[in-house]
Motif scaffolding. Sequence first.
Motif, PDB file in Angstrom:
ATOM      1  N   ARG A  50       8.455  -8.223  33.379  1.00 45.33           N
ATOM      2  CA  ARG A  50       7.353  -7.439  32.818  1.00 45.33           C
ATOM      3  C   ARG A  50       6.045  -7.862  33.493  1.00 45.33           C
ATOM      4  O   ARG A  50       5.745  -9.054  33.568  1.00 45.33           O
TER       5      ARG A  50
ATOM      6  N   TRP B 170       3.047  -2.793  25.166  1.00 45.09           N
ATOM      7  CA  TRP B 170       4.087  -1.892  24.673  1.00 45.09           C
ATOM      8  C   TRP B 170       3.455  -0.626  24.134  1.00 45.09           C
ATOM      9  O   TRP B 170       2.393  -0.663  23.519  1.00 45.09           O
TER      10      TRP B 170
ATOM     11  N   SER C 161       0.725  -6.148  30.678  1.00 41.23           N
ATOM     12  CA  SER C 161       1.247  -4.855  30.230  1.00 41.23           C
ATOM     13  C   SER C 161       1.407  -4.862  28.713  1.00 41.23           C
ATOM     14  O   SER C 161       1.638  -5.905  28.111  1.00 41.23           O
TER      15      SER C 161
ATOM     16  N   LEU D 124      13.109  -2.599  34.555  1.00 37.11           N
ATOM     17  CA  LEU D 124      11.849  -1.869  34.500  1.00 37.11           C
ATOM     18  C   LEU D 124      11.805  -0.774  35.558  1.00 37.11           C
ATOM     19  O   LEU D 124      12.317  -0.949  36.671  1.00 37.11           O
TER      20      LEU D 124
ATOM     21  N   LEU E 185      11.417   0.515  30.140  1.00 34.46           N
ATOM     22  CA  LEU E 185      12.416  -0.552  30.153  1.00 34.46           C
ATOM     23  C   LEU E 185      13.695  -0.003  29.551  1.00 34.46           C
ATOM     24  O   LEU E 185      13.719   0.441  28.404  1.00 34.46           O
TER      25      LEU E 185
END
Length: 78
Positions: free
Chosen positions: A46, A52, A50, A31, A26
């Motif tokens: 997003r 991080w 998903s 994205l 990102l």
Amino acid sequence: MSRPEPVRFLRTVATMAFPEGRLLALRDARLHVLAPDGWTALGRERPPGSVWLSRAEAEQWCDTAGCDARFLDNVPGD
């Protein structure tokens, strides 16, 4: 106070085609997904599920997936 990273990384959920998930980046609210030849723009939403990743976790993902971690330094910006 530290400055936010200009690029944040994510990993998608595992699928049969991609058992390690896909690596996303990102940057500038856009994205990108890592493809064999580099980054491909996805959009701005997003993907569900998903998670991080830190830069170190993204590097480890690259190592596991057998791709060049230098791609992490070349995420396109707006």
